[in-house]
Design a protein around this motif. Structure first.
Motif, PDB file in Angstrom:
ATOM      1  N   MET A 155      27.683  48.617  74.986  1.00 60.06           N
ATOM      2  CA  MET A 155      28.417  48.750  73.875  1.00 60.06           C
ATOM      3  C   MET A 155      27.312  49.411  72.703  1.00 60.06           C
ATOM      4  O   MET A 155      27.781  50.224  71.942  1.00 60.06           O
ATOM      5  CB  MET A 155      28.723  47.203  73.230  1.00 60.06           C
ATOM      6  CG  MET A 155      29.999  46.755  74.046  1.00 60.06           C
ATOM      7  SD  MET A 155      31.249  47.924  74.217  1.00 60.06           S
ATOM      8  CE  MET A 155      31.728  48.095  72.287  1.00 60.06           C
ATOM      9  N   ALA A 156      25.868  49.085  72.887  1.00 60.11           N
ATOM     10  CA  ALA A 156      24.984  49.776  72.158  1.00 60.11           C
ATOM     11  C   ALA A 156      25.128  51.259  72.261  1.00 60.11           C
ATOM     12  O   ALA A 156      25.093  52.011  71.104  1.00 60.11           O
ATOM     13  CB  ALA A 156      23.642  49.407  72.329  1.00 60.11           C
ATOM     14  N   PHE A 157      25.204  51.808  73.602  1.00 55.97           N
ATOM     15  CA  PHE A 157      25.322  53.294  73.832  1.00 55.97           C
ATOM     16  C   PHE A 157      26.542  54.007  73.322  1.00 55.97           C
ATOM     17  O   PHE A 157      26.624  54.943  72.737  1.00 55.97           O
ATOM     18  CB  PHE A 157      25.072  53.460  74.967  1.00 55.97           C
ATOM     19  CG  PHE A 157      23.444  53.326  75.570  1.00 55.97           C
ATOM     20  CD1 PHE A 157      22.675  54.432  75.093  1.00 55.97           C
ATOM     21  CD2 PHE A 157      22.862  52.227  76.359  1.00 55.97           C
ATOM     22  CE1 PHE A 157      21.379  54.349  75.442  1.00 55.97           C
ATOM     23  CE2 PHE A 157      21.533  52.002  76.548  1.00 55.97           C
ATOM     24  CZ  PHE A 157      20.777  53.244  76.205  1.00 55.97           C
ATOM     25  N   ILE A 158      27.762  53.007  73.265  1.00 54.08           N
ATOM     26  CA  ILE A 158      29.028  53.541  73.025  1.00 54.08           C
ATOM     27  C   ILE A 158      29.058  53.758  71.480  1.00 54.08           C
ATOM     28  O   ILE A 158      29.685  54.742  71.275  1.00 54.08           O
ATOM     29  CB  ILE A 158      30.119  52.388  73.398  1.00 54.08           C
ATOM     30  CG1 ILE A 158      30.267  52.658  75.000  1.00 54.08           C
ATOM     31  CG2 ILE A 158      31.389  52.796  72.702  1.00 54.08           C
ATOM     32  CD1 ILE A 158      31.154  51.517  75.642  1.00 54.08           C
ATOM     33  N   HIS A 159      28.696  52.749  70.767  1.00 43.79           N
ATOM     34  CA  HIS A 159      28.621  52.713  69.283  1.00 43.79           C
ATOM     35  C   HIS A 159      27.896  53.941  68.917  1.00 43.79           C
ATOM     36  O   HIS A 159      28.145  54.954  67.945  1.00 43.79           O
ATOM     37  CB  HIS A 159      27.865  51.730  68.706  1.00 43.79           C
ATOM     38  CG  HIS A 159      28.947  50.528  68.526  1.00 43.79           C
ATOM     39  ND1 HIS A 159      29.677  50.436  67.523  1.00 43.79           N
ATOM     40  CD2 HIS A 159      29.000  49.521  69.250  1.00 43.79           C
ATOM     41  CE1 HIS A 159      30.509  49.374  67.839  1.00 43.79           C
ATOM     42  NE2 HIS A 159      30.112  48.614  68.742  1.00 43.79           N
ATOM     43  N   ARG A 160      26.648  54.275  69.500  1.00 46.54           N
ATOM     44  CA  ARG A 160      25.820  55.494  69.243  1.00 46.54           C
ATOM     45  C   ARG A 160      26.566  56.819  69.417  1.00 46.54           C
ATOM     46  O   ARG A 160      26.271  57.825  68.819  1.00 46.54           O
ATOM     47  CB  ARG A 160      24.556  55.356  70.249  1.00 46.54           C
ATOM     48  CG  ARG A 160      23.445  56.189  69.910  1.00 46.54           C
ATOM     49  CD  ARG A 160      22.320  56.198  70.440  1.00 46.54           C
ATOM     50  NE  ARG A 160      21.171  57.225  70.089  1.00 46.54           N
ATOM     51  CZ  ARG A 160      19.900  56.546  69.729  1.00 46.54           C
ATOM     52  NH1 ARG A 160      19.603  55.583  69.890  1.00 46.54           N
ATOM     53  NH2 ARG A 160      19.119  57.648  69.104  1.00 46.54           N
ATOM     54  N   ARG A 161      27.157  56.833  70.850  1.00 44.32           N
ATOM     55  CA  ARG A 161      27.790  58.178  71.124  1.00 44.32           C
ATOM     56  C   ARG A 161      29.158  58.361  70.327  1.00 44.32           C
ATOM     57  O   ARG A 161      29.471  59.374  70.146  1.00 44.32           O
ATOM     58  CB  ARG A 161      28.434  58.074  72.356  1.00 44.32           C
ATOM     59  CG  ARG A 161      26.895  57.849  73.562  1.00 44.32           C
ATOM     60  CD  ARG A 161      26.346  59.089  74.114  1.00 44.32           C
ATOM     61  NE  ARG A 161      27.387  59.872  74.614  1.00 44.32           N
ATOM     62  CZ  ARG A 161      27.102  61.211  75.081  1.00 44.32           C
ATOM     63  NH1 ARG A 161      25.861  61.688  74.896  1.00 44.32           N
ATOM     64  NH2 ARG A 161      28.039  61.919  75.483  1.00 44.32           N
ATOM     65  N   GLN A 162      29.602  57.449  69.992  1.00 45.03           N
ATOM     66  CA  GLN A 162      31.067  57.562  68.946  1.00 45.03           C
ATOM     67  C   GLN A 162      30.716  57.781  67.666  1.00 45.03           C
ATOM     68  O   GLN A 162      31.927  58.360  67.044  1.00 45.03           O
ATOM     69  CB  GLN A 162      31.838  56.374  69.019  1.00 45.03           C
ATOM     70  CG  GLN A 162      32.532  56.116  70.428  1.00 45.03           C
ATOM     71  CD  GLN A 162      33.503  54.738  70.377  1.00 45.03           C
ATOM     72  OE1 GLN A 162      33.267  53.729  69.629  1.00 45.03           O
ATOM     73  NE2 GLN A 162      34.212  54.750  71.504  1.00 45.03           N
ATOM     74  N   GLY A 163      29.591  57.972  67.187  1.00 39.56           N
ATOM     75  CA  GLY A 163      29.356  58.542  65.963  1.00 39.56           C
ATOM     76  C   GLY A 163      29.473  57.432  64.730  1.00 39.56           C
ATOM     77  O   GLY A 163      29.259  57.671  63.640  1.00 39.56           O
ATOM     78  N   GLY A 164      29.821  56.486  65.028  1.00 39.58           N
ATOM     79  CA  GLY A 164      29.873  55.316  64.213  1.00 39.58           C
ATOM     80  C   GLY A 164      28.397  54.886  63.671  1.00 39.58           C
ATOM     81  O   GLY A 164      27.529  55.286  63.669  1.00 39.58           O
ATOM     82  N   GLU A 165      28.569  53.473  63.498  1.00 36.07           N
ATOM     83  CA  GLU A 165      27.158  52.860  63.191  1.00 36.07           C
ATOM     84  C   GLU A 165      26.221  52.667  64.456  1.00 36.07           C
ATOM     85  O   GLU A 165      26.581  52.465  65.469  1.00 36.07           O
ATOM     86  CB  GLU A 165      27.339  51.505  62.808  1.00 36.07           C
ATOM     87  CG  GLU A 165      26.008  50.932  62.295  1.00 36.07           C
ATOM     88  CD  GLU A 165      26.028  49.946  61.085  1.00 36.07           C
ATOM     89  OE1 GLU A 165      25.340  49.365  60.610  1.00 36.07           O
ATOM     90  OE2 GLU A 165      27.207  49.723  60.548  1.00 36.07           O
TER      91      GLU A 165
END
Length: 174
Positions: A155-165
């Protein structure tokens, strides 16, 4: 002093040190479980599972106390699900070694870690009500923790890749 403490934007040096130290210890802990007997790594990690578990339990207590101390300064969770996920991780990181200690005590065997006697042994017989539930829970909760840790990292990597927080940036100090 301020870079040691958490801020609304990122975790401070103490929180980051505790987080990554615990991550490294968890990797070590899982190696003690999955390395096959006779593998060269067994000579390195073998026999360290209990002491590492105790160290993880102590660190989670320190980490919780530090989080409470910093509660008004910490970055806000990105969602209610993230908040509950972190609470579940903290809970498992405490409960898993706690039930292992319960089983250890119930077995009557001495527990020595880092050269200190944590629990003296006794010879009055085993305490089954301590051993049975702990034996059932320790390993199963350990695998649940691994699953949750993998999800946490994903989830940390997903949040990073999706351009959100970028929640990963909070914990890597950038």
């Amino acid at each position: 002093m301020s870079n040691l403490q958490d801020s609304a934007q990122r975790y401070g040096a103490v929180s980051r040190l505790l987080h990554w130290a615990m991550a490294a210890l968890l990797v070590w802990q899982y190696l003690t479980v999955i390395v096959p007997e006779g593998h060269f790594l067994e000579s390195i990690v073998g026999g360290t599972h209990k002491a590492t578990g105790l160290l993880l339990m102590v660190l989670v207590v320190i980490r919780l106390l530090w989080a409470l101390y910093n509660s008004s300064r910490r970055p806000a969770p990105v969602s209610v699900l993230a908040r509950f996920g972190h609470l579940a991780l903290y809970g498992l990181l405490f409960v898993i070694p706690f039930v292992a200690l319960l089983r250890q005590y119930g077995s009557g065997r001495e527990f020595v870690a880092f050269g200190m006697t944590i629990m003296p042994g006794f010879s009055d017989g085993k305490i089954e009500w301590m051993i049975a539930p702990a034996s059932l829970l320790h390993g199963n909760l350990g695998w649940l923790l691994l699953f949750m840790v993998i999800g946490h990292a994903a989830m940390a990597f997903i949040h990073r890749r999706q351009g959100g927080e970028d929640v990963l940036a909070r914990m890597i100090g950038r």
